[in-house]
Design an enzyme around this catalytic site. Structure first.
Site, PDB file in Angstrom:
ATOM      1  N   GLU A  80      39.567 -14.196   5.772  1.00 26.29           N
ATOM      2  CA  GLU A  80      39.419 -14.589   5.231  1.00 26.29           C
ATOM      3  C   GLU A  80      38.529 -14.755   3.742  1.00 26.29           C
ATOM      4  O   GLU A  80      37.209 -14.726   3.147  1.00 26.29           O
ATOM      5  CB  GLU A  80      37.904 -13.847   5.963  1.00 26.29           C
ATOM      6  CG  GLU A  80      38.052 -14.254   7.579  1.00 26.29           C
ATOM      7  CD  GLU A  80      36.722 -13.507   8.451  1.00 26.29           C
ATOM      8  OE1 GLU A  80      36.259 -12.989   7.976  1.00 26.29           O
ATOM      9  OE2 GLU A  80      36.943 -13.945   9.494  1.00 26.29           O
ATOM     10  N   GLU A 194      26.988  -4.303  17.036  1.00 24.28           N
ATOM     11  CA  GLU A 194      27.515  -4.441  18.547  1.00 24.28           C
ATOM     12  C   GLU A 194      27.298  -3.193  18.561  1.00 24.28           C
ATOM     13  O   GLU A 194      27.823  -3.059  20.446  1.00 24.28           O
ATOM     14  CB  GLU A 194      28.430  -5.474  18.686  1.00 24.28           C
ATOM     15  CG  GLU A 194      28.111  -6.788  18.219  1.00 24.28           C
ATOM     16  CD  GLU A 194      28.080  -7.369  16.989  1.00 24.28           C
ATOM     17  OE1 GLU A 194      26.914  -8.581  17.250  1.00 24.28           O
ATOM     18  OE2 GLU A 194      28.945  -7.071  16.191  1.00 24.28           O
ATOM     19  N   THR A 255      22.659  -5.198  10.742  1.00 21.68           N
ATOM     20  CA  THR A 255      23.760  -4.820   9.063  1.00 21.68           C
ATOM     21  C   THR A 255      23.377  -5.798   8.483  1.00 21.68           C
ATOM     22  O   THR A 255      23.728  -6.563   8.519  1.00 21.68           O
ATOM     23  CB  THR A 255      25.240  -4.308  10.169  1.00 21.68           C
ATOM     24  OG1 THR A 255      25.158  -5.381  10.971  1.00 21.68           O
ATOM     25  CG2 THR A 255      24.915  -2.810  10.508  1.00 21.68           C
ATOM     26  N   ASN A 275      22.112  -8.741  13.216  1.00 21.54           N
ATOM     27  CA  ASN A 275      21.571  -9.222  14.022  1.00 21.54           C
ATOM     28  C   ASN A 275      20.755  -7.546  15.552  1.00 21.54           C
ATOM     29  O   ASN A 275      20.976  -6.578  14.126  1.00 21.54           O
ATOM     30  CB  ASN A 275      22.275  -9.346  15.583  1.00 21.54           C
ATOM     31  CG  ASN A 275      23.732  -8.463  15.645  1.00 21.54           C
ATOM     32  OD1 ASN A 275      24.651  -9.243  15.093  1.00 21.54           O
ATOM     33  ND2 ASN A 275      23.655  -7.494  16.122  1.00 21.54           N
ATOM     34  N   ASP A 320      21.877 -12.026  19.055  1.00 21.40           N
ATOM     35  CA  ASP A 320      22.908 -12.459  18.144  1.00 21.40           C
ATOM     36  C   ASP A 320      22.894 -13.418  17.039  1.00 21.40           C
ATOM     37  O   ASP A 320      23.399 -13.791  16.604  1.00 21.40           O
ATOM     38  CB  ASP A 320      23.923 -12.684  19.018  1.00 21.40           C
ATOM     39  CG  ASP A 320      25.533 -12.111  17.843  1.00 21.40           C
ATOM     40  OD1 ASP A 320      25.157 -11.108  16.870  1.00 21.40           O
ATOM     41  OD2 ASP A 320      26.300 -12.552  17.687  1.00 21.40           O
ATOM     42  N   ASN A 407      29.042 -19.981  11.536  1.00 22.44           N
ATOM     43  CA  ASN A 407      29.275 -18.344  11.693  1.00 22.44           C
ATOM     44  C   ASN A 407      29.175 -17.714   9.842  1.00 22.44           C
ATOM     45  O   ASN A 407      28.542 -18.217   8.828  1.00 22.44           O
ATOM     46  CB  ASN A 407      29.826 -17.773  12.182  1.00 22.44           C
ATOM     47  CG  ASN A 407      29.536 -16.627  12.401  1.00 22.44           C
ATOM     48  OD1 ASN A 407      30.248 -15.363  11.963  1.00 22.44           O
ATOM     49  ND2 ASN A 407      29.225 -16.361  13.957  1.00 22.44           N
ATOM     50  N   MET A 663      45.537  -0.275  18.639  1.00 19.16           N
ATOM     51  CA  MET A 663      45.227  -0.409  20.176  1.00 19.16           C
ATOM     52  C   MET A 663      44.554   1.200  20.518  1.00 19.16           C
ATOM     53  O   MET A 663      45.113   1.589  20.850  1.00 19.16           O
ATOM     54  CB  MET A 663      45.903  -0.885  21.091  1.00 19.16           C
ATOM     55  CG  MET A 663      45.722  -0.722  22.629  1.00 19.16           C
ATOM     56  SD  MET A 663      44.179  -1.971  22.707  1.00 19.16           S
ATOM     57  CE  MET A 663      44.008  -1.198  24.702  1.00 19.16           C
TER      58      MET A 663
END
Length: 705
Positions: A80, A194, A255, A275, A320, A407, A663
Site C-alpha cells: 500500500e 475493531e 483511531t 470509527n 464503521d 477507503n 496465524m
C-alpha cells in the site's frame, strides 16, 4: 506565486545545493514547495494533492511509457505504500513494515531495513500487515511499524538511530499509516478500533524520539485528565457526548490511522479520526450521544496539539464510517469568491468541502448512491438520517458497507482541471445487532453479528449480490459537487491515484493492470499488465531531464481478506516496485504460476459439531478467511492439509503452531472442542458442499460430518 511560496522554493534549492545532494536533506519549507521533480512526503507536499507539475509524460506520448527498472520484494502480502523521492534516492516500504532505499535512476538497492515484527502481530491487524510509507526529514527516514514502534533511520545507510514504542503493547494496537513531519515533530497515529483500543495522535521530537504531545480522540474511561493536549477540549466538548459503559471496556475507538495534512500559512494540522469501538452505537454508548471525536476531522496546532476546531461527519457513528480517508487542501473559487478549503470523501459517502480555517461546512453531496442518509443539513452540518438505518433491534441493509464508499486509497486533485479523482466503491452490508455481545479482550469487538453476512446458498441470489458490488474511479467537481465522468471497475477494491500537469490520471487495478487516462475525459491512453493486483497509489519524479512513474504492486488489504469471493482465485504473489519512463526497455520475468493445492479427504471424519463450527467461523475467522470460508488470499482453509488431522488442526488453531507466520492461536476465545467444531464445518466446505448444504444465515450449517 505567493511570496512565502517563492521564498520556500528558493530556500529548498539553497538547502539542496548546500548539502551537495546528501540523501534526505529535507525540511518543512522544502516539503511545502517541493521542486517539480521531487516527491517529498506521502501526498507529495503538505497539501496532499498528489498532483505533480511534471508534464514530460503527457497525453500525447504516454503510450510510449515502458519499464525503466523494477524490484521484487520478499513479501507477498498487500503493498500500500507510496514511494517518496529526494536527491536521487527513492524510499518505500512493504508489508511487515520493511523499508527500502533505491537509486531512483537505476533501481540499484542502496539499503534495506527489517524491523522484524513478530508474525503473530498479524492477528491484531484488521486489514492485512500493510504499511503506507515513510517520512523524510533532515537526513532521517521515519517509519511506523505494525507492532506500534516509531523508528528513525539514517537516510544514507538505513542504520537505526532511535525507536520508541508509541502504543500499549498489552492492547491490540497496530500502525499501518505513513508518518508526517511538521516543524521537527514526527506525527503518528495507530489502528485497532475493531479490537477495542482508545485512539490518539502523537507528536515525537524528530531528533530524539521524545514524546512532545498527545491528543486523545475519546474520553479517558476512568474520568480523569490524561495530562495531554486533549484534556481541555475533552472536558469542555467531548466527554459529555458519551454514555453507558460499553466504550469504557473497549476504549471507544477513534483511531487516527491514516489521513493528515498541513497548512503552513494557517499553521494548522488536520487529522482524520476513525470509527467507534464497538461499531454498534447501542453497545458502545447506549445509543445516545455524538461520541466526539469519532468520525471527525480535527484541526490542531502542530506545536502543542492544541484543539482549534472539528467537524464530525457521522455523529453517533454506528456503521464503521470513519473519517480517516484522504484529506486534500486546495484553494477554490466558490460562489465567485476564493476559499481556502479542505476536501474529504470519507466512508459515509458524502463529499465534504470545508473552510479549513474554521471548519465551516461549504457543501456536502453524496458521490456514490447511499441509503443511510438523504443529505447533509447545510445549517448544522449534520447528516439527515433515513428512518430505520440504525440497527437497534433488527438488521438494517445499508450502502455503504464497512468497506466505505471510499477507503484508504488516496485521491488526487488536479487544479488545472478542477477535479478530485476518487477511488470509490459501492458495497451493501447487512448491519445486524449482536444481542449476545460481550467485550472480549483482543478479539473483534464490533457489536455486529457477522453471521448475517454469510453467503447465500442460492446461485442466482449470490450472482445478484455480486452484481451490486462495484468499484469506480470518479472525476468529481468539488465546486459543482457532481461527477464529470465515472470509470467503472469490475472489482470494488480499486487503487489509489496520481494526476499530473501532463493531463494524465494514473491508477492500478486489482485485476493486474496499471493504466493512464486522460484526466479531462477519462479516456484510457495506456496500460501495462502487472499480473499481480494493484491497490497502492503511484507517484512520479524527474531525474536528469527524464520523468519517471513509480507504482508499488501487490494485492491485499481489507478487500482481499474479507470479500475474496468477488475476485476469486487471486493468488498471493510477491510484491514488486515497477518504475516507468518514456522509451523504457527493461523487462521483468513473469510470475511463476502458483501451484493450486488440493487435499485428499477420503476417509477423513470429524467428531465436531459443524453447526457450532459455522457460528465460530463467522465470529472469529471470517474477516481473514472470507465468508463461508471462501477466502483464497490467505491460506485457503478448504485446501489445508491440516483438515486431515484433528491433532494437527488443533496445534495451529489452539496451540499457535503457525504464529510466527501470522496465524496466532485462538485458545483465548474457544477450546479444543471448538477447534474440532470448526474443522467439522470446514470439511463440509472442503468437499464442495457449501452451495448445496450450507443454509442461509438465519438457518444453520449442514449436519456434522
Amino acid at each position: 506565486m505567493k511570496s512565502w511560496k517563492l521564498a520556500a522554493v528558493l530556500a529548498a534549492a539553497a538547502l539542496a545545493t548546500a548539502c551537495g545532494g546528501k540523501p534526505g536533506a529535507v525540511d518543512g519549507e522544502r516539503i511545502a514547495a517541493a521542486a517539480p521533480g521531487e516527491w517529498l512526503s506521502y501526498g507529495r507536499t503538505y497539501d496532499e494533492q498528489r498532483f505533480s507539475p511534471l508534464d514530460k509524460v503527457n497525453t500525447g506520448n504516454v503510450a510510449q511509457l515502458g519499464l525503466a527498472w523494477s524490484y521484487q520484494f520478499d513479501t507477498d502480502r498487500g503493498q500500500e505504500a507510496t514511494p517518496i523521492m529526494a536527491d536521487g534516492v527513492l524510499y518505500t516500504t512493504t508489508a511487515w513494515s520493511k523499508v527500502y532505499a533505491f537509486d531512483a535512476k537505476t533501481g540499484a538497492l542502496k539499503w534495506a531495513f527489517d524491523p522484524k515484527v513478530a508474525g503473530e502481530k498479524a492477528f491484531d491487524a484488521c486489514c492485512d500487515v500493510v504499511n503506507r510509507g515513510v517520512a523524510l526529514w533532515k537526513g532521517r527516514i521515519y517509519v511506523g511499524a505494525l507492532d506500534g514502534r516509531l523508528i528513525a533511520l539514517d537516510a544514507a545507510t538505513g542504520e537505526k538511530v532511535w525507536e520508541v514504542q508509541t502504543t500499549d503493547t498489552s492492547r491490540p494496537y497496530t500502525i499501518t499509516g505513513a508518518p508526517r513531519v511538521i516543524k521537527d515533530k514526527v506525527l503518528i497515529g495507530n489502528g485497532g478500533g475493531e479490537y477495542g483500543v482508545r485512539g490518539y495522535l502523537s507528536a515525537y521530537d524528530a531528533a530524539s524520539g521524545k514524546l512532545v504531545w498527545r491528543f486523545y480522540t475519546t474520553p479517558n474511561p476512568n474520568g480523569q485528565p490524561d495530562n495531554a493536549a486533549s484534556d481541555k477540549v475533552m472536558k469542555e466538548k467531548g466527554a459529555a457526548t458519551w454514555f453507558g459503559q460499553g466504550w469504557k471496556e473497549s476504549g471507544g475507538g477513534g483511531t487516527v490511522w491514516d489521513a493528515m495534512a498541513y497548512d503552513p500559512e494557517l499553521d494548522l494540522l488536520y487529522a482524520g479520526v476513525g470509527n467507534g469501538s464497538p461499531w454498534n452505537h447501542v453497545k458502545r454508548s447506549d445509543g445516545k450521544g455524538d461520541n466526539l471525536f469519532l468520525s471527525s476531522i480535527l484541526a490542531l496546532k502542530p506545536d502543542t496539539g492544541e484543539y482549534v476546531w472539528h467537524y464530525q461527519t457521522t455523529p453517533g457513528e454506528t456503521w464503521d464510517y470513519t473519517a480517516t480517508q484522504h484529506i486534500i487542501l486546495a484553494d477554490l473559487t466558490v460562489a465567485g469568491a476564493p476559499r481556502k478549503v479542505l476536501m474529504q470523501a470519507p466512508k459515509n459517502g458524502f463529499f465534504y468541502v470545508l473552510d479549513r480555517a474554521n471548519g465551516e461546512l461549504i457543501s456536502a453531496q453524496p458521490y456514490v448512491p447511499i441509503t443511510w442518509a438523504k443529505g447533509v443539513d447545510p445549517a448544522t452540518g449534520r447528516p439527515i438520517e433515513n428512518p430505520g438505518v440504525r440497527y437497534v433491534d433488527k438488521p438494517s441493509l445499508q450502502v455503504p458497507a464497512p468497506f466505505g464508499a471510499h477507503n484508504w486509497h488516496p485521491m488526487a486533485f488536479n487544479p488545472k482541471e478542477g477535479l478530485v479523482y476518487i477511488p470509490a466503491q459501492v458495497v451493501p452490508f447487512a448491519y445486524t445487532p449482536d444481542h449476545g455481545y460481550t467485550y472480549r479482550p483482543g478479539a473483534w469487538n464490533v457489536g455486529t453479528d457477522f453471521l448475517a453476512n454469510a453467503l447465500p446458498t442460492d446461485k442466482a441470489v449470490l450472482a445478484g449480490l455480486k452484481a451490486m458490488i462495484k468499484g469506480q474511479l470518479i472525476a468529481w467537481d468539488p465546486v459543482a459537487q457532481k461527477a464529470r465522468y465515472t470509470i467503472d471497475h469490475p472489482f470494488f477494491w480499486n487503487a489509489g491515484v496520481l494526476t499530473t500537469a501532463g493531463g494524465l490520471l494514473f491508477q492500478g487495478a486489482a485485476e493486474g493492470q496499471f493504466s493512464a487516462y486522460d484526466a479531462a475525459s477519462g479516456k484510457k491512453l495506456w496500460s501495462y499488465e502487472t499480473e499481480n493486483g494493484v491497490i497502492a497509489a503511484p507517484m512520479t519524479y524527474e531525474l536528469d531531464g527524464e520523468q519517471y512513474v513509480a507504482q508499488m504492486v501487490g494485492y491485499g488489504g481489507a478487500g482481499a481478506l474479507s470479500a475474496p469471493f468477488v475476485l476469486p482465485d487471486r493468488p498471493r504473489l510477491p510484491g514488486r516496485l515497477l518504475v516507468f519512463k518514456l522509451g523504457g526497455k527493461a523487462t521483468i520475468a513473469p510470475y511463476p504460476k502458483p501451484e493450486k493445492l488440493d487435499v485428499d479427504l477420503t476417509g477423513v471424519t470429524s467428531s465436531g459439531d459443524a453447526k457450532r463450527g459455522f457460528a465460530l467461523f463467522h465470529q472469529n475467522c471470517q474477516v481473514c478467511h472470507g465468508p463461508n470460508a471462501t477466502g483464497t488470499y490467505l491460506p485457503d482453509l478448504r485446501r489445508s492439509q491440516m483438515l486431515t488431522s484433528a491433532e494437527a488442526f488443533k496445534s495451529v488453531v489452539i496451540d499457535g503452531a503457525l504464529a510466527p507466520r501470522g496465524m496466532a492461536g485462538f485458545s483465548r476465545f474457544f477450546d479444543a472442542r471448538g477447534a474440532e467444531d470448526l474443522r467439522a464445518y470446514l470439511l463440509t466446505e472442503a468437499r464442495g458442499a457449501a452451495t448445496a448444504a450450507v443454509p442461509p444465515a438465519k438457518g444453520g450449517p449442514p449436519p456434522k460430518t
